[in-house]
Design an enzyme around this catalytic site. Structure first.
Site, PDB file in Angstrom:
ATOM      1  N   LYS A 138     -26.079 -33.248   3.901  1.00 15.44           N
ATOM      2  CA  LYS A 138     -25.382 -34.511   3.656  1.00 15.44           C
ATOM      3  C   LYS A 138     -25.444 -34.917   2.193  1.00 15.44           C
ATOM      4  O   LYS A 138     -24.426 -35.278   1.595  1.00 15.44           O
ATOM      5  CB  LYS A 138     -25.962 -35.601   4.560  1.00 15.44           C
ATOM      6  CG  LYS A 138     -25.198 -36.911   4.497  1.00 15.44           C
ATOM      7  CD  LYS A 138     -25.761 -37.797   3.411  1.00 15.44           C
ATOM      8  CE  LYS A 138     -24.899 -39.037   3.234  1.00 15.44           C
ATOM      9  NZ  LYS A 138     -25.392 -39.842   2.098  1.00 15.44           N
TER      10      LYS A 138
ATOM     11  N   ASP B  38     -22.567 -39.043   7.067  1.00 14.93           N
ATOM     12  CA  ASP B  38     -23.594 -40.075   7.109  1.00 14.93           C
ATOM     13  C   ASP B  38     -23.515 -40.817   8.434  1.00 14.93           C
ATOM     14  O   ASP B  38     -22.673 -40.506   9.280  1.00 14.93           O
ATOM     15  CB  ASP B  38     -23.413 -41.047   5.942  1.00 14.93           C
ATOM     16  CG  ASP B  38     -22.048 -41.697   5.982  1.00 14.93           C
ATOM     17  OD1 ASP B  38     -21.791 -42.539   6.857  1.00 14.93           O
ATOM     18  OD2 ASP B  38     -21.200 -41.333   5.139  1.00 14.93           O
TER      19      ASP B  38
END
Length: 297
Positions: A226, A245
DNA sequence: ATCCAGGATGTAT
DNA sequence: ATACATCATGGA
């Protein structure tokens, strides 16, 4: 001191500087008035933002559909890159598959552009972003600048540059914990060391295909898939990167459930295609900003 | 008090 | 490869 304006006519598509700099994609710029973004206040004076880029203070604010700037030398070339002013926003939106939610996000914040932050500040800020709210990520970067960054005097005011890799690498884990970085402190220190020592170089990632570049960045401590996607999107210009996210994950669950493929890599591919492929990161960032400000409720 | 925020890492399976 | 606990801090 030089100053100038980048006129709207030279920017392909709209520009919303406030949305661009306070949407949680960049922690490289600071509001001079210290206040936080309020999507409502389009009235009144546009706020000034400042940063230190290559040892020079740059100040910017919205001016019509363009940018007014002040710096010690001509800042326009740097700003065109840093603020994504070369991106043809209309073409990007045109190339994005139509969708009720995506369209609403683009309409609400038209003019938000993907930034190209310098690599090291971007990397550190997103290592700090783990399980943190946007306001506190800003606070951490400010603490790092004021504790370890070079002070620059301009117009009787003191600005702090973001620390260099060597400056941050010289900090101890305990030092960084005192700045309230929490468990991210050793990640920041070790990654700063890796960059300072040349163990890994972002220049090596820049030419790589997207997924290989993401893999490359995860070698930094505190950088998973991420955070790597955030750095690819907000620093290295990989506009196809879609950081998964918590916000986009819940959106996938509610709005694009067919894109949930279990693993990060597979879900990433699915949502990237659903959001239009090469500019998918643009849609992701608009959605993030839109949802975080209560859109779609 | 409990939960959550732009998650990553180490360990066990 | 995937599942799980653990990691700080502050605001709601």
């Amino acid at each position: 001191m030089e100053s100038g304006t980048i006129p709207a006519e030279t920017i392909p598509g709209a520009l919303d500087l406030g949305a661009t700099l306070e949407s949680g994609q960049s922690y490289f710029w600071n509001r001079a008035d210290g206040r936080m973004y309020d999507g409502e206040d389009s009235r009144g004076e546009s706020p000034w933002y400042w940063t230190v880029h290559r040892d020079e203070v740059i100040r910017v604010r919205q001016s019509g559909g363009g940018v007014e700037w002040e710096s010690t030398t001509d800042a326009e070339p740097a700003l065109r890159d840093l603020l994504g002013l070369e991106d043809d926003l209309d073409a990007i939106i045109e190339a994005t598959p139509s969708d009720e939610l995506i369209d609403a996000a683009y309409e609400s914040y038209r003019g938000l552009r993907i930034v190209r932050d310098p690599f090291f500040p971007c990397l550190i800020s997103f290592i700090c972003s783990a399980q943190m709210r946007v306001a506190r990520i800003f606070a951490m970067q400010t603490a790092l600048r004021e504790a370890y960054g070079e002070a620059i005097e301009t117009d009787g005011e003191t600005y702090h540059a973001f620390p260099t890799p060597a400056q941050l690498a010289a900090a101890s884990e305990a030092d960084l914990r005192e700045l309230k970085l929490g468990y991210r402190a050793p990640y920041v220190q070790r990654t700063a060391e890796m960059v300072a020592d040349g163990e890994a170089d972002p220049a090596d990632a820049e030419g790589l295909p997207y997924e290989e570049a993401r893999k490359y960045l995860t070698q930094f401590v505190g950088v998973g898939e991420k955070v790597a996607d955030c750095v690819l999107l907000f620093s290295l210009g990989y506009l196809e990167a879609v950081p998964l996210d918590t916000w986009i994950r819940s959106t996938i669950e509610e709005h694009f459930p067919e894109c949930d493929r279990g693993s990060y890599a597979e879900t990433s591919r699915a949502i990237r295609e659903r959001l239009g492929g090469q500019y998918a990161g643009y849609s992701q960032t608009y959605l993030f900003h839109y949802l975080r400000n209560g859109g779609g409720d």
